[in-house]
Scaffold this motif. Structure first.
Motif, short mmCIF file in Angstrom:
data_model
loop_
_atom_site.label_atom_id
_atom_site.label_comp_id
_atom_site.label_asym_id
_atom_site.label_seq_id
_atom_site.Cartn_x
_atom_site.Cartn_y
_atom_site.Cartn_z
N GLU A 53 0.82 -1.21 0.00
CA GLU A 53 0.00 0.00 0.00
C GLU A 53 0.85 1.27 0.00
N GLY A 54 2.20 1.12 -0.03
CA GLY A 54 3.09 2.26 -0.08
C GLY A 54 3.52 2.79 1.27
N ARG A 55 3.32 2.01 2.32
CA ARG A 55 3.68 2.42 3.68
C ARG A 55 4.66 1.43 4.28
N LEU A 56 5.47 1.90 5.24
CA LEU A 56 6.38 1.03 5.98
C LEU A 56 5.91 0.98 7.42
N MET A 76 24.31 9.07 6.98
CA MET A 76 23.68 9.80 5.88
C MET A 76 22.17 9.78 6.10
N PRO A 77 21.51 10.95 6.06
CA PRO A 77 20.05 10.99 6.18
C PRO A 77 19.41 10.35 4.94
N LEU A 78 18.40 9.55 5.18
CA LEU A 78 17.74 8.81 4.11
C LEU A 78 16.23 9.00 4.18
N ALA A 79 15.57 8.75 3.06
CA ALA A 79 14.12 8.79 2.98
C ALA A 79 13.62 7.52 2.31
N LEU A 80 12.51 7.01 2.80
CA LEU A 80 11.91 5.79 2.27
C LEU A 80 11.43 5.98 0.84
N VAL A 81 11.67 4.95 0.03
CA VAL A 81 11.11 4.85 -1.31
C VAL A 81 10.61 3.42 -1.43
N VAL A 82 9.31 3.24 -1.66
CA VAL A 82 8.78 1.90 -1.87
C VAL A 82 8.85 1.61 -3.35
#
Length: 139
Positions: free
Chosen positions: A30-33, A119-125
């Motif tokens: 559904e695009g969520r973690l 390193m700062p990261l952002a989620l990508v599904v």
């Protein structure tokens, strides 16, 4: 010697979902973690388990992750240890710590030579062979 017509791509060695991990895979689809958090002591973790690894309470709840993370460690593979990944060399496998605390094994996309600790990261599904996977990119 094998010609190209005889070569077939190896099947994706996808994750195996079970009753315990199903909410994790459904959320990614559904695009969520999501991750588990103990209702008794507040500890958070991944992968899914039936009891808290800190206090052994057996009533974890699923909690949505913000999508923020930081890079803890990584390795860059220059040899494909599974045929499926041979065409993707080099690729990285990273340990990522979510802003909420749990760590998971993933990939950092979009960079290879500039990875650094914290390193700062952002989620990508992303979908791979129809399976939604949690990957990360520089924030």
């Amino acid at each position: 010697m094998t010609n190209d017509e005889d070569m077939t791509e190896a099947p994706f060695p996808g994750p195996q979902s079970n009753e315990l991990s199903a909410p994790y895979w459904k959320a990614l689809d559904e695009g969520r973690l999501v991750f588990q958090r103990c209702t008794a002591c507040g500890h958070a973790w991944l992968p899914a388990r039936s009891e808290c690894p800190r206090c052994l309470a057996r009533e974890p709840q699923w909690t949505a992750a913000s999508g923020g993370a930081r890079l803890i460690s990584w390795v860059v593979y220059h040899h494909g240890y599974h045929e499926y990944y041979a065409s993707r060399l080099p690729y990285n496998v990273a340990v990522v710590e979510l802003s909420e605390g749990p760590r998971l094994i993933s990939n950092v996309i979009g960079v290879q030579d500039s990875l650094r600790i914290d390193m700062p990261l952002a989620l990508v599904v992303q979908r791979e062979a129809g399976v939604a996977l949690a990957r990360f990119q520089p924030a």
